[in-house]
Write a protein that holds these residues in place. Structure first.
Motif, mmCIF file in Angstrom:
data_model
loop_
_atom_site.group_PDB
_atom_site.id
_atom_site.type_symbol
_atom_site.label_atom_id
_atom_site.label_comp_id
_atom_site.label_asym_id
_atom_site.label_seq_id
_atom_site.Cartn_x
_atom_site.Cartn_y
_atom_site.Cartn_z
ATOM 1 N N TRP A 54 1.826 -14.270 -0.571
ATOM 2 C CA TRP A 54 2.890 -13.510 -1.228
ATOM 3 C C TRP A 54 3.040 -13.944 -2.678
ATOM 4 N N TYR A 55 3.027 -15.249 -2.915
ATOM 5 C CA TYR A 55 3.152 -15.751 -4.280
ATOM 6 C C TYR A 55 1.919 -15.419 -5.109
ATOM 7 N N GLY A 104 -1.671 -9.987 -7.979
ATOM 8 C CA GLY A 104 -2.091 -8.817 -7.217
ATOM 9 C C GLY A 104 -0.984 -7.794 -7.097
ATOM 10 N N HIS A 105 -0.558 -7.238 -8.229
ATOM 11 C CA HIS A 105 0.649 -6.416 -8.239
ATOM 12 C C HIS A 105 0.506 -5.117 -7.458
ATOM 13 N N ARG A 127 3.157 -4.308 -4.578
ATOM 14 C CA ARG A 127 3.985 -3.097 -4.549
ATOM 15 C C ARG A 127 3.726 -2.281 -3.292
ATOM 16 N N CYS A 128 2.484 -2.260 -2.827
ATOM 17 C CA CYS A 128 2.144 -1.485 -1.637
ATOM 18 C C CYS A 128 2.937 -1.994 -0.432
ATOM 19 N N LEU A 129 2.963 -3.311 -0.257
ATOM 20 C CA LEU A 129 3.702 -3.883 0.866
ATOM 21 C C LEU A 129 5.204 -3.705 0.675
ATOM 22 N N MET A 130 5.685 -3.911 -0.546
ATOM 23 C CA MET A 130 7.114 -3.727 -0.819
ATOM 24 C C MET A 130 7.532 -2.289 -0.548
ATOM 25 N N ASP A 131 6.704 -1.327 -0.953
ATOM 26 C CA ASP A 131 7.019 0.082 -0.719
ATOM 27 C C ASP A 131 7.150 0.375 0.768
#
Length: 236
Positions: free
Chosen positions: A36-37, A43-44, A48-52
């Motif tokens: 994650w870090y 690896g933005h 973002r893909c996982l956050m979305d």
């Protein structure tokens, strides 16, 4: 809804809905903290893909609940730990780029469904992000981890008091488990002196009260809290 209506009509307690918006934690658990870090650092697209994906799930859950109870609750609580002991989990700039936009969506969903106050939880050193929390529309910050860097209560009250309330601050690392009842009472008085002026302070321990805290210290905390609150009310 009926359960909450019963609480509203038959108790004098504030009613808090603990909303499912723990986006940072959910993605950390899914990805693993180390990866994650790494994603946060470089690896933005993956970040973002996982956050979305997780955000859509959380928003959908609350979309079913908030319209049902929004007129009956006093507070919506949500949180994600964006602070470490001595700094935020990332720079303020990176927080604004990658995390805050999702929190803006969460707050917008709350505001669209209720006039309740918003309580935001983050442990750790979040001094550098409190201005962002205020801009987001957060009403109160919990827990005010007084042992973390730059989280001195008097400084927070001086800089941000009147724009955000502070909820917590009674040291649960040393004073509550290891102090005497007298030391606990002194800690409570100190917090009211530092953060209670003009209102905007809710008495609570920094973190959950653990099994090693003597019962007499718990009693001392709340008893002294009542004394302080009555004194402020009488003075007003």
């Amino acid at each position: 809804r009926e359960k909450i209506r019963n609480l509203r009509e038959n108790t004098d307690y504030a009613i808090i809905y603990s909303a499912r918006y723990n986006l940072v934690h959910q993605t950390q658990y899914l990805r693993g903290f180390e990866d994650w870090y790494c994603d946060l650092g470089g690896g933005h697209d993956l970040f973002r893909c996982l956050m979305d994906a997780v955000a859509e799930n959380l928003l959908a859950t609350n979309a079913r609940i908030l319209p049902e109870i929004g007129d009956l609750i006093d507070i919506v609580a949500f949180g994600d730990d964006v602070g470490l002991e001595d700094r935020p989990v990332c720079s303020p700039a990176l927080y604004r780029q990658l995390i805050r936009p999702y929190q803006e969506r969460f707050v917008a969903q709350i505001r669209a469904n209720t006039g309740a106050k918003i309580l935001y939880h983050s442990c750790g050193s979040v001094y550098w992000l409190i201005g962002d929390f205020i801009e987001l529309g957060i009403d109160a910050l919990n827990p005010v981890q007084v042992t973390a860097r730059n989280m001195q209560p008097e400084q927070l009250k001086r800089e941000f008091g009147g724009r955000i309330a502070f909820w917590g601050g009674v040291d649960s690392r040393r004073v509550l488990p290891h102090g005497s009842p007298g030391e606990v009472r002194a800690e409570v008085r100190r917090r009211f002196e530092e953060m209670g002026g003009g209102g905007g302070y809710v008495l609570a321990a920094v973190h959950n009260i653990q099994p090693d805290v003597p019962p007499e210290n718990v009693i001392a905390m709340y008893d002294e809290g009542r004394n302080c609150a009555y004194a402020i009310h009488a003075a007003a």
